[in-house]
Design an enzyme around this catalytic site. Structure first.
Site, PDB file in Angstrom:
ATOM      1  N   GLU A   1      32.721 110.689 -56.694  1.00 49.13           N
ATOM      2  CA  GLU A   1      33.458 109.469 -55.814  1.00 49.13           C
ATOM      3  C   GLU A   1      34.615 111.086 -55.200  1.00 49.13           C
ATOM      4  O   GLU A   1      34.844 110.944 -54.178  1.00 49.13           O
ATOM      5  CB  GLU A   1      34.030 108.997 -56.465  1.00 49.13           C
ATOM      6  CG  GLU A   1      32.832 107.926 -57.084  1.00 49.13           C
ATOM      7  CD  GLU A   1      32.342 106.411 -55.501  1.00 49.13           C
ATOM      8  OE1 GLU A   1      33.226 107.000 -54.831  1.00 49.13           O
ATOM      9  OE2 GLU A   1      31.170 107.133 -55.397  1.00 49.13           O
TER      10      GLU A   1
ATOM     11  N   TRP B   1      33.063 112.403 -52.350  1.00 47.61           N
ATOM     12  CA  TRP B   1      32.687 111.065 -50.555  1.00 47.61           C
ATOM     13  C   TRP B   1      34.127 111.242 -49.536  1.00 47.61           C
ATOM     14  O   TRP B   1      34.257 111.054 -49.076  1.00 47.61           O
ATOM     15  CB  TRP B   1      33.201 109.794 -50.861  1.00 47.61           C
ATOM     16  CG  TRP B   1      31.559 109.397 -51.226  1.00 47.61           C
ATOM     17  CD1 TRP B   1      30.598 109.060 -52.267  1.00 47.61           C
ATOM     18  CD2 TRP B   1      30.368 109.464 -50.296  1.00 47.61           C
ATOM     19  NE1 TRP B   1      29.177 108.524 -52.416  1.00 47.61           N
ATOM     20  CE2 TRP B   1      29.151 108.676 -50.789  1.00 47.61           C
ATOM     21  CE3 TRP B   1      30.649 109.201 -48.878  1.00 47.61           C
ATOM     22  CZ2 TRP B   1      27.742 108.208 -50.099  1.00 47.61           C
ATOM     23  CZ3 TRP B   1      29.593 109.184 -48.288  1.00 47.61           C
ATOM     24  CH2 TRP B   1      28.375 108.166 -48.438  1.00 47.61           C
TER      25      TRP B   1
ATOM     26  N   TRP C   1      29.080  91.368 -31.037  1.00 46.49           N
ATOM     27  CA  TRP C   1      30.018  91.140 -32.121  1.00 46.49           C
ATOM     28  C   TRP C   1      30.704  90.458 -31.311  1.00 46.49           C
ATOM     29  O   TRP C   1      31.166  89.828 -30.253  1.00 46.49           O
ATOM     30  CB  TRP C   1      31.665  92.237 -32.373  1.00 46.49           C
ATOM     31  CG  TRP C   1      31.106  94.026 -32.824  1.00 46.49           C
ATOM     32  CD1 TRP C   1      31.104  94.369 -32.361  1.00 46.49           C
ATOM     33  CD2 TRP C   1      30.821  94.580 -33.651  1.00 46.49           C
ATOM     34  NE1 TRP C   1      30.639  96.080 -32.557  1.00 46.49           N
ATOM     35  CE2 TRP C   1      30.347  95.618 -33.940  1.00 46.49           C
ATOM     36  CE3 TRP C   1      29.644  93.534 -35.290  1.00 46.49           C
ATOM     37  CZ2 TRP C   1      29.831  96.272 -34.838  1.00 46.49           C
ATOM     38  CZ3 TRP C   1      29.662  94.420 -36.085  1.00 46.49           C
ATOM     39  CH2 TRP C   1      29.112  95.281 -36.124  1.00 46.49           C
TER      40      TRP C   1
ATOM     41  N   ASN D   1      36.512  98.611 -55.730  1.00 48.61           N
ATOM     42  CA  ASN D   1      35.616  99.158 -54.062  1.00 48.61           C
ATOM     43  C   ASN D   1      34.355  98.150 -54.591  1.00 48.61           C
ATOM     44  O   ASN D   1      33.828  98.651 -52.612  1.00 48.61           O
ATOM     45  CB  ASN D   1      34.865 101.061 -55.102  1.00 48.61           C
ATOM     46  CG  ASN D   1      34.480 101.366 -53.447  1.00 48.61           C
ATOM     47  OD1 ASN D   1      34.904 101.696 -52.328  1.00 48.61           O
ATOM     48  ND2 ASN D   1      33.209 102.140 -53.963  1.00 48.61           N
TER      49      ASN D   1
ATOM     50  N   TRP E   1      33.948  95.388 -37.069  1.00 50.63           N
ATOM     51  CA  TRP E   1      34.114  96.183 -38.178  1.00 50.63           C
ATOM     52  C   TRP E   1      35.473  96.620 -37.985  1.00 50.63           C
ATOM     53  O   TRP E   1      36.550  96.527 -39.014  1.00 50.63           O
ATOM     54  CB  TRP E   1      33.928  97.661 -38.425  1.00 50.63           C
ATOM     55  CG  TRP E   1      33.449  98.275 -37.141  1.00 50.63           C
ATOM     56  CD1 TRP E   1      32.807  98.997 -36.208  1.00 50.63           C
ATOM     57  CD2 TRP E   1      33.842  99.505 -36.924  1.00 50.63           C
ATOM     58  NE1 TRP E   1      32.776  99.415 -35.290  1.00 50.63           N
ATOM     59  CE2 TRP E   1      33.505 100.038 -35.800  1.00 50.63           C
ATOM     60  CE3 TRP E   1      35.173 100.709 -37.875  1.00 50.63           C
ATOM     61  CZ2 TRP E   1      34.576 101.500 -35.058  1.00 50.63           C
ATOM     62  CZ3 TRP E   1      35.905 101.525 -37.192  1.00 50.63           C
ATOM     63  CH2 TRP E   1      34.842 102.238 -36.291  1.00 50.63           C
TER      64      TRP E   1
ATOM     65  N   TRP F   1      34.541 100.629 -43.727  1.00 51.02           N
ATOM     66  CA  TRP F   1      33.875 100.369 -42.629  1.00 51.02           C
ATOM     67  C   TRP F   1      32.524 100.168 -42.443  1.00 51.02           C
ATOM     68  O   TRP F   1      31.797  99.828 -42.034  1.00 51.02           O
ATOM     69  CB  TRP F   1      35.364  99.676 -41.895  1.00 51.02           C
ATOM     70  CG  TRP F   1      36.149  98.678 -42.899  1.00 51.02           C
ATOM     71  CD1 TRP F   1      36.725  98.637 -43.240  1.00 51.02           C
ATOM     72  CD2 TRP F   1      35.993  97.352 -42.804  1.00 51.02           C
ATOM     73  NE1 TRP F   1      37.561  97.700 -44.046  1.00 51.02           N
ATOM     74  CE2 TRP F   1      37.164  96.616 -43.754  1.00 51.02           C
ATOM     75  CE3 TRP F   1      34.778  96.634 -42.331  1.00 51.02           C
ATOM     76  CZ2 TRP F   1      36.747  95.526 -43.734  1.00 51.02           C
ATOM     77  CZ3 TRP F   1      34.592  94.935 -42.147  1.00 51.02           C
ATOM     78  CH2 TRP F   1      35.721  94.473 -43.438  1.00 51.02           C
TER      79      TRP F   1
END
Length: 481
Positions: free
Chosen positions: A278, A281, A310, A345, A363, A386
């Site tokens: 993590e 990441w 969208w 998360n 988004w 996102w």
């Protein structure tokens, strides 16, 4: 005299730029208040308050080393060269030291400052500090930035095995200077002070950050892989706010984790390995900011997804923002965000996928709303998350992989404990009904909980159709989990 310009590095320990400045001689610290810039970047009031509280704590710690902390104001970052230039002239500063930041606006600001100061004969020194690896040093064999996390992680592991980043020594006290510290403001105009309940969840200061890190490593990290996805359990470190403000460094986190795993990255305790992944990441998304600056400009990482049709659906967006979707796991998560400045998360992925797939809302609307409420708001991590959820980003979820809010709720909050904590009106429902109260009919229905705003099956088909219609997409069967 030397100057350390503090930004997202609000700590005394393991602070590369601070240590470098102090090694050169008498040092003064400065922090810039930039309310207009913070508003332009959608920084949350609770985040600004957290910065100020940590700054107060840091000012006291610096004071014990006789390092004055000065506060200056530059409403926007284009005023920073002038403000810092004036300060350097007043104090006869020889060198300015900063820890690198990576957004496109941050990079441009620092380049402008460097040019202005060097024109005045002041040297500008930049350091790697909020990352383990310099962006541009972890590249593919063809010399490009990685777009797939697993490949990036593999190279990071190779580097860590050969050269583990060291912790930086804490400076010693210097001789007192004839300069007093400025008071740290309690509040900045335009950013309301959050309530005491929220503030109490996030005590300021390095001592608290390091206590949390030690407690997590002692009590929880071994179980991290198994418990991190269950929002009703204390399975995560909750260190993200401290990392985002630089009250804690990734090096400190990495060393603490390795201490609990006999120095191993890839073997030993699977919980420790999962948590280190993590941290990587976080690293990956910051490297993406540098390698692909379009993501700092509100652009999709995958250009073809700019053509997604969208929906302009302000009522649906408002229902999502205000926890009125009629889907308990979504509404409970959104309440957690607004009331605590933080969201688990797993739930960040679930609510993001619901907004972008089931509601087919851009988004960027979700990214902005999160930044305006997150105490740990970080451009790279928030944008990366996102865009992953909306299938527009690097290494993102395939567009046909759409989380079912009901399945996610039943799988990760099986007893409904998290839902009932944030939606007390559902406390009377059993563990089956609580995930889907709209299905409880007649006299047993919950009268003060809203009906569902969208049909999950139909909205899923709508999302699949929208993505399949993109020029480079081919029809693929759906995955619903």
């Amino acid at each position: 005299m030397h100057l350390i310009w503090l930004r997202t590095d609000l700590r005394l320990h393991d602070n590369t730029a601070l240590a470098a400045a102090c090694q050169r001689g008498p040092t003064v610290a400065v922090y810039l208040i930039s309310p207009d810039q913070w508003q332009a970047h959608d920084d949350a009031p609770c985040k600004v308050d957290f910065w100020l509280r940590n700054l107060q704590s840091l000012s006291q710690a610096l004071g014990k080393l006789n390092i004055p902390l000065l506060i200056r104001h530059a409403a926007t970052w284009d005023l920073v060269p002038e403000v810092l230039g004036k300060l350097c002239r007043e104090l006869s500063i020889e060198t300015v030291h900063v820890n690198d930041e990576y957004g496109i606006h941050e990079t441009r600001r620092d380049a402008d400052v460097a040019r202005a100061l060097e024109a005045d004969g002041v040297t500008f020194h930049r350091y790697l500090d909020q990352l383990l690896f310099q962006p541009g040093s972890v590249l593919t064999k063809t010399g490009t930035y990685f777009q797939v996390y697993s490949q990036f992680r593999k190279v990071c592991y190779e580097r860590l095995h050969s050269a583990l980043p060291r912790l930086v020594a804490t400076p010693n006290a210097q001789a007192p200077l004839p300069i007093g510290s400025d008071p740290v403001p309690q509040q900045v105009a335009g950013f309301a002070t959050p309530g005491e309940t929220l503030r109490a969840l996030w005590p300021a200061g390095e001592k608290e950050a390091r206590r949390r890190l030690e407690q997590f490593c002692d009590e929880q990290i071994s179980h991290y892989k198994d418990e991190r996805d269950f929002p009703a359990q204390p399975g995560t470190s909750q260190l993200s706010a401290y990392l985002a403000a630089g009250v804690l460094s990734p090096r400190q986190c990495l060393h603490a984790a390795l201490q609990h795993n006999q120095g191993e990255f890839e073997s030993g305790n699977v919980g420790v390995v999962t948590w280190i992944n993590e941290l990587l990441w976080r690293e990956f998304y910051k490297h993406i900011l540098v390698g692909y600056p379009r993501v700092s400009r509100h652009r999709a990482f995958r250009p073809e997804t700019e053509a997604v049709a969208w929906r302009n659906a302000p009522e649906d967006l408002a229902a999502w923002q205000q926890a009125r979707t009629g889907l308990p796991i979504i509404d409970a998560a959104m309440r957690q965000l607004v009331e605590t400045g933080w969201m688990h998360n797993r739930l960040r992925m679930v609510v993001a996928m619901f907004l972008t797939k089931n509601l087919l809302v851009d988004w960027r609307e979700g990214e902005r709303f999160f930044m305006r409420h997150l105490i740990d708001g970080d451009l790279a991590a928030n944008n990366g998350g996102w865009q992953w959820s909306s299938s527009t980003g690097t290494d993102s979820a395939p567009y046909f992989r759409i989380f079912s809010p009901l399945s996610q709720s039943e799988k990760f909050d099986g007893q409904g404990r998290f839902i009932k904590q944030w939606l007390p009106q559902l406390a009377g429902l059993n563990k089956k009904e609580v995930h889907n109260p709209n299905a409880v009919g007649g006299l047993f229905g919950v009268t003060d909980y809203p009906p569902r705003i969208v049909d999950l099956k139909k909205s899923r088909e709508r999302a699949l159709a929208a993505f399949r219609s993109l020029p480079s997409r081919q029809a693929v069967g759906g995955v619903y989990e």
